[in-house]
Structure formats: structure tokens, C-alpha cells
Design a protein around this motif. Structure first.
Motif, mmCIF file in Angstrom:
data_model
loop_
_atom_site.group_PDB
_atom_site.id
_atom_site.type_symbol
_atom_site.label_atom_id
_atom_site.label_comp_id
_atom_site.label_asym_id
_atom_site.label_seq_id
_atom_site.Cartn_x
_atom_site.Cartn_y
_atom_site.Cartn_z
ATOM 1 N N GLN A 70 0.817 -1.210 0.000
ATOM 2 C CA GLN A 70 0.000 0.000 0.000
ATOM 3 C C GLN A 70 0.858 1.270 0.000
ATOM 4 O O GLN A 70 0.351 2.374 0.149
ATOM 5 C CB GLN A 70 -0.914 0.033 1.230
ATOM 6 C CG GLN A 70 -2.111 -0.887 1.153
ATOM 7 C CD GLN A 70 -1.754 -2.347 1.342
ATOM 8 O OE1 GLN A 70 -0.799 -2.651 2.034
ATOM 9 N NE2 GLN A 70 -2.496 -3.239 0.726
ATOM 10 N N ALA A 71 2.171 1.106 -0.167
ATOM 11 C CA ALA A 71 3.081 2.217 0.077
ATOM 12 C C ALA A 71 3.132 3.208 -1.071
ATOM 13 O O ALA A 71 3.364 2.839 -2.218
ATOM 14 C CB ALA A 71 4.488 1.685 0.363
ATOM 15 N N ASN A 72 2.899 4.471 -0.736
ATOM 16 C CA ASN A 72 3.219 5.615 -1.569
ATOM 17 C C ASN A 72 4.050 6.557 -0.720
ATOM 18 O O ASN A 72 3.923 6.574 0.516
ATOM 19 C CB ASN A 72 1.960 6.338 -2.064
ATOM 20 C CG ASN A 72 1.270 5.571 -3.187
ATOM 21 O OD1 ASN A 72 1.914 4.813 -3.912
ATOM 22 N ND2 ASN A 72 -0.030 5.757 -3.310
ATOM 23 N N ALA A 73 4.885 7.351 -1.355
ATOM 24 C CA ALA A 73 5.790 8.218 -0.599
ATOM 25 C C ALA A 73 5.040 9.218 0.271
ATOM 26 O O ALA A 73 5.559 9.661 1.297
ATOM 27 C CB ALA A 73 6.722 8.945 -1.558
ATOM 28 N N SER A 74 3.826 9.565 -0.107
ATOM 29 C CA SER A 74 3.067 10.565 0.649
ATOM 30 C C SER A 74 2.173 9.958 1.719
ATOM 31 O O SER A 74 1.486 10.695 2.437
ATOM 32 C CB SER A 74 2.206 11.392 -0.315
ATOM 33 O OG SER A 74 1.327 10.550 -1.045
ATOM 34 N N ASP A 75 2.147 8.631 1.856
ATOM 35 C CA ASP A 75 1.276 7.978 2.834
ATOM 36 C C ASP A 75 1.884 8.030 4.241
ATOM 37 O O ASP A 75 3.105 8.099 4.413
ATOM 38 C CB ASP A 75 1.030 6.515 2.447
ATOM 39 C CG ASP A 75 0.236 6.388 1.159
ATOM 40 O OD1 ASP A 75 -0.364 7.395 0.738
ATOM 41 O OD2 ASP A 75 0.236 5.296 0.572
ATOM 42 N N HIS A 110 7.306 4.582 4.926
ATOM 43 C CA HIS A 110 8.565 3.901 4.620
ATOM 44 C C HIS A 110 9.291 3.451 5.893
ATOM 45 O O HIS A 110 10.188 2.609 5.836
ATOM 46 C CB HIS A 110 9.476 4.803 3.786
ATOM 47 C CG HIS A 110 9.839 6.093 4.452
ATOM 48 N ND1 HIS A 110 10.714 6.179 5.509
ATOM 49 C CD2 HIS A 110 9.443 7.375 4.208
ATOM 50 C CE1 HIS A 110 10.847 7.437 5.889
ATOM 51 N NE2 HIS A 110 10.075 8.177 5.110
ATOM 52 N N GLY A 122 -3.727 8.207 3.090
ATOM 53 C CA GLY A 122 -3.118 8.800 1.909
ATOM 54 C C GLY A 122 -3.620 10.213 1.686
ATOM 55 O O GLY A 122 -4.324 10.792 2.521
ATOM 56 N N CYS A 123 -3.286 10.761 0.542
ATOM 57 C CA CYS A 123 -3.706 12.131 0.230
ATOM 58 C C CYS A 123 -5.221 12.253 0.099
ATOM 59 O O CYS A 123 -5.772 13.348 0.285
ATOM 60 C CB CYS A 123 -3.034 12.586 -1.061
ATOM 61 S SG CYS A 123 -1.242 12.710 -0.932
ATOM 62 N N LYS A 170 -6.515 4.338 3.256
ATOM 63 C CA LYS A 170 -6.189 3.401 2.183
ATOM 64 C C LYS A 170 -6.182 1.952 2.659
ATOM 65 O O LYS A 170 -6.561 1.057 1.902
ATOM 66 C CB LYS A 170 -4.826 3.743 1.581
ATOM 67 C CG LYS A 170 -4.756 5.101 0.893
ATOM 68 C CD LYS A 170 -3.366 5.357 0.319
ATOM 69 C CE LYS A 170 -2.971 4.304 -0.699
ATOM 70 N NZ LYS A 170 -1.653 4.601 -1.293
ATOM 71 N N CYS A 193 1.600 15.766 -0.801
ATOM 72 C CA CYS A 193 0.594 15.266 -1.733
ATOM 73 C C CYS A 193 0.680 16.071 -3.039
ATOM 74 O O CYS A 193 0.969 17.275 -3.035
ATOM 75 C CB CYS A 193 -0.813 15.405 -1.138
ATOM 76 S SG CYS A 193 -1.086 14.328 0.266
#
Length: 247
Positions: free
Chosen positions: A39-44, A88, A132-133, A137, A244
């Protein structure tokens, strides 16, 4: 919006014996690792939801970060969110501490994501929520109820010491007398040795001894924002979540 993905992970207190695992105002959690990689995004960011056990079923995930329930709302809302952490930091390769301390910040009142002391023994239930943004999530399952230690009531403490038997008193008196005799003998021996050394010293000479101090290692400086994990696990400087993207 689609509901957040349910992850097959249950937060839990460490199974092994650990000093301070449960106190009157805090508890320790094992830090999840490799749970949020898909589920990782840099902005999460990952939040910890803390709720009274009997109110966890009524908790509703906030639609955005602006709607996150604060620590000060726990007495009325019966839940709050804390420990906001970049996603992260939970990656498999992240040099992170093995444990999280819930309720360990005594000076954060009024701040966002305050991790303040828990006001009562509970019990509490917790879960991790990925924000998340555009809102939630993913989330883990709720933990089992966690009951804190109860502080002893002053009324249960007996201010009058228990009465000792006559045998114990006699033994204590004998031991005290022997201790006094032994102390006098030691002091006499030390005094005699000191007097002899003074008498045998040559008044016209003096002895000079040199001493070498032990080498003192320099203090290593740490980078700004560096947080140290438990001894032996290294030190790391967490990065904040990426901003975001603009709409």
C-alpha cells in the motif's frame, strides 16, 4: 469512496517478558514490519488508532487528515489517533525500533498526533490505519483488549509495620553488637598502620608519583532529528512523508 483494504495483521503487546511492557499510563506494541509494503506511496502515513475496548466498534475512519480525532478528545469521543509515521519507516529494510510506546509523551498536550499518557487502565484496543492524500487506504484488524496496570490505592497500604517476634529482636541485637566490634577492630588496625607509616617516613625526603588519566573517548555527535532505537539497533533520522500532489 472505496473502503480501505483490510490487512491480516493484529497489533499486539510483546509476548516476551519486558520491563515496563504495561504500566499505569502506557503500554508497548510490537512494531509491524513489511505489513504495508503493497500500500506504500511516498506521501502515505501510518497512524495508530487508540480506542476504549467497548467503543472500538463505533469508531469511524476519518475521511481526511484534518478530521483525525485528537488525544484531548478521548474522554468524550472514546478514541483518538496518534503516532503518525511515514509509511517507509515500516518497510522491511527500515532500521526502526522493534517496539512502539503508546502514551509515552507527557509534554505533547495540544499538539497534533499527541501520544499522551492514557488516563485510565482501560481496557483499550488499537489498530493501524494508512492515510493517503485522499483519505484512508488500508487498515489492520483491531487488537485484543489491552488492560493497563492499576496503581495501588493509598488506603490499601498499612502504615503500621508488622510486629517482630522476640527471637528476631534478639538476633538483630546480637548482629548489631558483632558489627560494632568488627568495625572497631578494623578502625584500630587501620589507625595503627597509618601511625606506623607516619613514624617511618623520612622527614627530609618526599616521594613524587605520576598518574596517567584514563583515555576518555570523545562524544559522538548525532545528526539533527536523529532518533535512537534501543541499544544495539542503531540510529536513524526519519524522513517526513512526501507532500501530496497538487490537484
Amino acid at each position: 469512496p472505496a473502503p480501505p483494504a483490510l490487512l491480516p495483521y493484529v497489533p499486539h503487546v510483546p509476548i516476551t517478558a519486558l520491563l515496563g511492557k504495561l504500566t499505569a499510563t502506557t503500554f508497548a506494541l510490537e512494531r509491524p514490519c513489511c505489513i504495508f509494503d503493497h500500500q506504500a506511496n511516498a506521501s502515505d502515513a501510518v497512524w495508530l488508532v487508540v480506542a476504549f475496548a467497548n467503543a472500538s466498534g463505533a469508531f469511524r475512519n476519518p475521511p481526511s487528515r484534518a478530521d483525525v480525532p485528537l488525544y484531548e478528545q478521548l474522554p468524550t469521543a472514546h478514541s483518538y489517533m496518534t503516532l503518525e509515521t511515514p509509511i517507509h519507516a515500516f518497510a522491511c529494510s527500515a532500521p526502526s525500533p522493534a517496539l512502539l510506546r503508546v502514551g509515552g509523551d507527557t509534554a505533547c498536550r495540544g499538539q497534533e498526533a499527541c501520544n499522551g499518557p492514557l488516563p485510565s487502565p482501560g481496557p483499550y484496543r488499537v489498530k493501524f490505519l494508512v492515510m493517503g492524500c485522499h483519505g484512508p487506504k488500508a487498515e489492520t484488524r483491531w487488537s485484543d483488549p489491552i488492560l493497563l496496570r492499576r496503581a495501588s490505592s493509598p488506603s490499601t497500604i498499612d502504615p503500621v509495620p508488622t510486629h517482630r517476634s522476640s527471637t528476631v529482636v534478639v538476633i538483630a541485637s546480637i548482629l548489631a553488637s558483632l558489627g560494632a566490634v568488627l568495625a572497631a577492630a578494623v578502625l584500630g588496625a587501620v589507625g595503627a598502620k597509618a601511625w606506623g607509616s607516619l613514624c617511618s617516613r623520612d622527614s627530609g625526603t618526599s616521594t613524587h608519583r605520576s598518574y596517567r588519566t584514563h583515555h576518555i573517548l570523545p562524544v559522538l555527535s548525532r545528526p539533527p532529528g536523529c532518533r535512537c532505537s534501543p541499544p544495539g539497533l542503531g540510529c536513524f533520522a526519519p524522513r517526513p512523508p512526501a507532500p501530496c500532489p497538487a490537484k
